[in-house]
Design an enzyme around this catalytic site. Structure first.
Site, PDB file in Angstrom:
ATOM      1  CE  LYS A  80      -4.093  -1.943   0.062  1.00 15.37           C
ATOM      2  NZ  LYS A  80      -3.836  -3.368   0.017  1.00 15.37           N
TER       3      LYS A  80
HETATM    4  C1  LIG Z   1      -9.970  -2.727  -2.157  1.00 20.85           C
HETATM    5  C2  LIG Z   1      -9.457  -3.467  -0.960  1.00 20.85           C
HETATM    6  N1  LIG Z   1     -10.308  -3.742   0.047  1.00 20.85           N
HETATM    7  C3  LIG Z   1      -9.908  -4.389   1.149  1.00 20.85           C
HETATM    8  C4  LIG Z   1      -8.603  -4.784   1.319  1.00 20.85           C
HETATM    9  C5  LIG Z   1      -8.242  -5.560   2.549  1.00 20.85           C
HETATM   10  O1  LIG Z   1      -7.196  -5.011   3.259  1.00 20.85           O
HETATM   11  P1  LIG Z   1      -6.250  -5.949   4.166  1.00 20.85           P
HETATM   12  O2  LIG Z   1      -5.455  -6.800   3.246  1.00 20.85           O
HETATM   13  O3  LIG Z   1      -5.430  -4.957   4.935  1.00 20.85           O
HETATM   14  O4  LIG Z   1      -7.136  -6.737   5.060  1.00 20.85           O
HETATM   15  C6  LIG Z   1      -7.663  -4.495   0.305  1.00 20.85           C
HETATM   16  C7  LIG Z   1      -6.244  -4.809   0.419  1.00 20.85           C
HETATM   17  O5  LIG Z   1      -5.650  -5.750   0.286  1.00 20.85           O
HETATM   18  C8  LIG Z   1      -8.107  -3.851  -0.870  1.00 20.85           C
HETATM   19  O6  LIG Z   1      -7.265  -3.617  -1.884  1.00 20.85           O
END
Ligand SMILES: Cc1ncc(COP(=O)(O)O)c(C=O)c1O
Length: 373
Positions: free
Chosen positions: A185
């Site tokens: 990110k």
């Molecule tokens: C659009 C989107 N939503 C949700 C997530 C979930 O985030 P995490 O991987 O931190 O749980 C991500 C990232 O991977 C994402 O790109």
């Protein structure tokens, strides 16, 4: 001699992060310590939100945000089928139903008109996703939510640094908005997330539910509601604070790399590039995803790039066509034609702040060659 590998993503971490982690280690306050509040306040300020709650991942943040707006069993949540699977899964966690609607072919975000057509008596919330860091059309979703009595939860896991046309940063409109800090990110804490919001009662609920359902004034083993362990450790928060201090530079560097790609790929016939900023909206650059020409064998393209030490990835698959969603809800091809066409052709190229002009040129040249251009 083989060429130097070019990865899909690479975080920018340095002495500031090392120092920040060391300080926490030496303090002994590894969790539930002072860095959590510090990170929350600094992050809220960054996106001009009133409040923020740090959580263990973007997924955890989305889950708690949906619970905070009272999404529960039997409710429907309208969201995009062109997203990372977590944005739909979190509704399923609560025995609610994720209802998909098609996307805009230019921005690749949930189409407000399609979302409006999907509203039923059971709809409780809209969950627009700022995909690839491009701002979703929040003014349109706000009108829809107001007219139908719905709540909004924004998935901004890919959108730190994005700004709406009226100058409000994504995350600063007051609806619970969730950011993710996984290693690819714009800002990373390894794993982690943040919910920004404006209502103190919602923050109180999220803060309690991330900590096993314990209210701030309760003792260690006292719990007055169902909760989870979705806390973000102080070690991660310390990294987040250090990353925030260098955020503007990292965002500018990503925008620079995107500009280089745009120039280098402009001549490849039939290749779709990410939409340029328009109508005053501003992308927070996260990934550089191209749409391959219609006649392309994507697997072969990925294989050819890999043979040249260049990582690439089909990104993203349509959620409704994943086996779990097909089996659970009976989805099939043809339901969301714009999403399906985009998902079948999209390819993420290497993209990170410290990418050099030479690396971008090499990716462009090898991509062009693999497409026979
Ligand atoms: C659009 C989107 N939503 C949700 C997530 C979930 O985030 P995490 O991987 O931190 O749980 C991500 C990232 O991977 C994402 O790109």
């Amino acid at each position: 001699m083989s060429a130097e590998p070019i990865p899909l993503a690479r975080p920018v971490l340095g002495e500031a992060e090392e120092q920040a982690v060391l300080e926490v280690l030496r303090s002994g306050a590894l969790s539930l310590g002072p860095r959590v509040g510090e990170f929350e306040r600094a992050f809220a300020e960054q996106v001009r939100a009133q409040l923020a709650s740090a959580v263990s991942s973007g997924t955890a943040g989305l889950h708690l945000a949906l619970r905070a707006v009272d999404v529960g069993e039997g409710d429907e949540v309208i969201t995009s089928p062109f997203s990372f699977v977590a944005s739909a899964n979190v509704a399923v966690y609560e025995r609610a139903r994720p209802v998909f609607a098609d996307i805009d072919p230019v921005t690749l975000n949930l189409d407000p008109g399609a979302a409006a057509a999907a509203v039923t008596e059971r709809t409780r919330a809209l969950l627009p996703v700022h995909i690839f860091g491009y701002p979703a059309d929040l003014p349109a979703f706000e009108r829809l939510a107001d007219s139908r009595g719905l709540r909004i939860v924004e998935d901004a896991c890919e959108a730190l640094g994005a700004v709406h046309a009226d100058g409000t940063p994504v995350g600063g409109r007051g609806h619970p908005t969730v950011f993710g800090f996984y290693a690819n990110k714009q800002l990373t804490t390894g794993e982690g997330g943040m919910v920004t919001l404006s209502e103190p009662a919602l923050k109180e609920r999220i803060d309690s539910e991330r900590n096993q359902g314990r209210a701030p004034d309760m003792g260690w083993l006292d719990h007055d509601r169902l909760g989870f362990n979705y806390r973000l450790a102080d070690l991660a928060c310390a990294i987040g604070i250090a990353q925030l201090a260098r955020l503007e530079g990292m965002l500018a560097a990503r925008a620079r790399v995107a500009g280089l790609y745009r120039e280098a790929l402009a001549e490849i016939e039939g290749l779709g590039l990410p939409c340029a900023d328009r109508d005053g909206d501003k992308r927070g650059w996260f990934v550089f995803v191209v749409g391959l020409p219609h006649d392309t064998d994507r697997e072969r393209t990925v294989g050819r790039l890999a043979a040249d030490q260049i990582q690439s990835k089909p990104y993203l698959p349509a959620i409704h066509l994943m086996s779990f969603y097909r089996e659970r809800y009976g989805h099939r091809e043809g339901e969301f034609p714009v999403c399906e066409d985009v998902a079948a052709r999209s390819l993420a190229l290497p993209f990170f702040p410290e990418m050099t002009e030479g690396q971008v040129a090499r990716v462009a040249e090898r991509l062009s060659a693999s497409l026979g251009r």
